[in-house]
Scaffold this motif. Sequence first.
Motif, PDB file in Angstrom:
ATOM      1  N   PHE A  63     -26.135 -40.265 -82.511  1.00  0.00           N
ATOM      2  CA  PHE A  63     -26.871 -39.343 -81.646  1.00  0.00           C
ATOM      3  C   PHE A  63     -26.086 -39.045 -80.379  1.00  0.00           C
ATOM      4  O   PHE A  63     -26.027 -37.896 -79.919  1.00  0.00           O
ATOM      5  CB  PHE A  63     -28.239 -39.937 -81.299  1.00  0.00           C
ATOM      6  N   ASP A  64     -25.473 -40.069 -79.784  1.00  0.00           N
ATOM      7  CA  ASP A  64     -24.708 -39.907 -78.552  1.00  0.00           C
ATOM      8  C   ASP A  64     -23.477 -40.803 -78.640  1.00  0.00           C
ATOM      9  O   ASP A  64     -23.581 -42.024 -78.451  1.00  0.00           O
ATOM     10  CB  ASP A  64     -25.560 -40.278 -77.344  1.00  0.00           C
ATOM     11  N   LYS A  80     -30.051 -45.900 -68.124  1.00  0.00           N
ATOM     12  CA  LYS A  80     -29.315 -44.865 -68.848  1.00  0.00           C
ATOM     13  C   LYS A  80     -29.369 -45.104 -70.351  1.00  0.00           C
ATOM     14  O   LYS A  80     -29.608 -44.173 -71.143  1.00  0.00           O
ATOM     15  CB  LYS A  80     -27.858 -44.834 -68.384  1.00  0.00           C
ATOM     16  N   GLU A  83     -33.063 -44.647 -71.658  1.00  0.00           N
ATOM     17  CA  GLU A  83     -33.437 -43.228 -71.703  1.00  0.00           C
ATOM     18  C   GLU A  83     -32.789 -42.524 -72.887  1.00  0.00           C
ATOM     19  O   GLU A  83     -33.408 -41.670 -73.537  1.00  0.00           O
ATOM     20  CB  GLU A  83     -33.057 -42.549 -70.392  1.00  0.00           C
ATOM     21  N   CYS A  84     -31.544 -42.889 -73.204  1.00  0.00           N
ATOM     22  CA  CYS A  84     -30.886 -42.306 -74.368  1.00  0.00           C
ATOM     23  C   CYS A  84     -31.622 -42.699 -75.641  1.00  0.00           C
ATOM     24  O   CYS A  84     -31.822 -41.871 -76.541  1.00  0.00           O
ATOM     25  CB  CYS A  84     -29.429 -42.753 -74.437  1.00  0.00           C
ATOM     26  N   GLN A  86     -34.760 -43.378 -75.924  1.00  0.00           N
ATOM     27  CA  GLN A  86     -36.005 -42.594 -75.966  1.00  0.00           C
ATOM     28  C   GLN A  86     -35.741 -41.178 -76.471  1.00  0.00           C
ATOM     29  O   GLN A  86     -36.491 -40.658 -77.308  1.00  0.00           O
ATOM     30  CB  GLN A  86     -36.630 -42.542 -74.574  1.00  0.00           C
ATOM     31  N   ARG A  87     -34.682 -40.551 -75.973  1.00  0.00           N
ATOM     32  CA  ARG A  87     -34.356 -39.199 -76.413  1.00  0.00           C
ATOM     33  C   ARG A  87     -34.005 -39.173 -77.895  1.00  0.00           C
ATOM     34  O   ARG A  87     -34.418 -38.260 -78.627  1.00  0.00           O
ATOM     35  CB  ARG A  87     -33.179 -38.638 -75.599  1.00  0.00           C
ATOM     36  N   ALA A  88     -33.261 -40.169 -78.334  1.00  0.00           N
ATOM     37  CA  ALA A  88     -32.870 -40.226 -79.740  1.00  0.00           C
ATOM     38  C   ALA A  88     -34.090 -40.370 -80.639  1.00  0.00           C
ATOM     39  O   ALA A  88     -34.206 -39.693 -81.670  1.00  0.00           O
ATOM     40  CB  ALA A  88     -31.909 -41.393 -79.959  1.00  0.00           C
ATOM     41  N   SER A  90     -37.179 -39.473 -79.953  1.00  0.00           N
ATOM     42  CA  SER A  90     -37.978 -38.238 -79.891  1.00  0.00           C
ATOM     43  C   SER A  90     -37.344 -37.104 -80.692  1.00  0.00           C
ATOM     44  O   SER A  90     -38.040 -36.225 -81.192  1.00  0.00           O
ATOM     45  CB  SER A  90     -38.154 -37.802 -78.433  1.00  0.00           C
ATOM     46  N   SER A  91     -36.017 -37.131 -80.822  1.00  0.00           N
ATOM     47  CA  SER A  91     -35.320 -36.025 -81.489  1.00  0.00           C
ATOM     48  C   SER A  91     -35.592 -35.974 -82.982  1.00  0.00           C
ATOM     49  O   SER A  91     -35.534 -34.906 -83.600  1.00  0.00           O
ATOM     50  CB  SER A  91     -33.807 -36.150 -81.257  1.00  0.00           C
ATOM     51  N   GLN A  93     -33.586 -37.000 -85.083  1.00  0.00           N
ATOM     52  CA  GLN A  93     -32.272 -36.767 -85.692  1.00  0.00           C
ATOM     53  C   GLN A  93     -31.554 -38.083 -85.961  1.00  0.00           C
ATOM     54  O   GLN A  93     -31.938 -39.135 -85.454  1.00  0.00           O
ATOM     55  CB  GLN A  93     -31.414 -35.896 -84.769  1.00  0.00           C
TER      56      GLN A  93
END
Length: 319
Positions: A63-64, A80, A83-84, A86-88, A90-91, A93
């Motif tokens: 993802f990142d 940091k 939060e990454c 969490q974004r992953a 939610s995505s 993906q």
Amino acid sequence: MRLALHSFPLSKTFYSTLVRNQARGLCGAAMRLVQFHRHCDEGAIRVGVEQAEGLGVVDLKTFDPSMPTTMRGLLELGEKGIECAQRALSSGQCVLNRSDIKLLSPILAPEKVVCVGMNYRDHCLEQNAPIPSEPIIFNKFPNVITGPYDDIILPSESQEVDWEVELAFVIGRSGKHIKEEDALSYVAGFTVANDVSARDWQMKRNGKQWLLGKTFDTFCPLGPALVTTDAVKDPHNLGIRCLVNGDEVQSSNTEQMIFKTEQIIAWVSQFVTLTPGDVFLTGTPPGVGVFRKPAVYLKKGDVVECQIDQIGSIVNKVV
């Protein structure tokens, strides 16, 4: 326009909510963080987020690409990294099927594995021992840690290997002389542990010092996930159980803990600086093999399952 909090009076309800939020763990979101490797690439450790217990896993590195490949590295990034994650999640993906991966211990090679002895009231009662007035601290070496479904190796040096289901927590940020009221903000999450113990070495050998009896290789299965503090309603009110070959041998509740998570952190951090990835085992309830009449110990072929509500279960075969 920005208002300073001190520029107007706070209601008691608002202030209480603010204090509770500040005292919460590092993560700030309900997640199940895992370490794993893909069957096609067993040498590469990855960090991921479970979509839900037992479901697919989001690969953070895919993802990142800037994200680390270990849980300890993720925790060292602080907010940091969280939060990454969490974004992953939610995505939706970069999801891997569970059949394509093997879950590892959520933490590998921690700086410390800190344990608390005699920390369940009902466990003290089963051995007619007094309730401790302060935490009894010992340790295991990091070599003990193994995965949630890996084998427990029965050492030839011991004939009295026993089980101990325990609630474990992992430190998320560094601290020393931590106050009880701040302690939960240093916790990244909770997981399930089995504090496997060689009772002959713990209780009869080595001057009755516990270390050697607790620190044979594979003597700390851990997992299946690091469940963030926001995903656990109350870590001190969870059903906790151990089964050997399908038979329930331990069953209690973490409310029986004498010293809670906050007290343990405040106590230990007087002596040592806590760092991200440090693992704490918080004690075991009654039902261990050594205090049965007659005593019962693990043998090759046994299967040990440790369960804690809201966190999950680990299953390990004795070989």
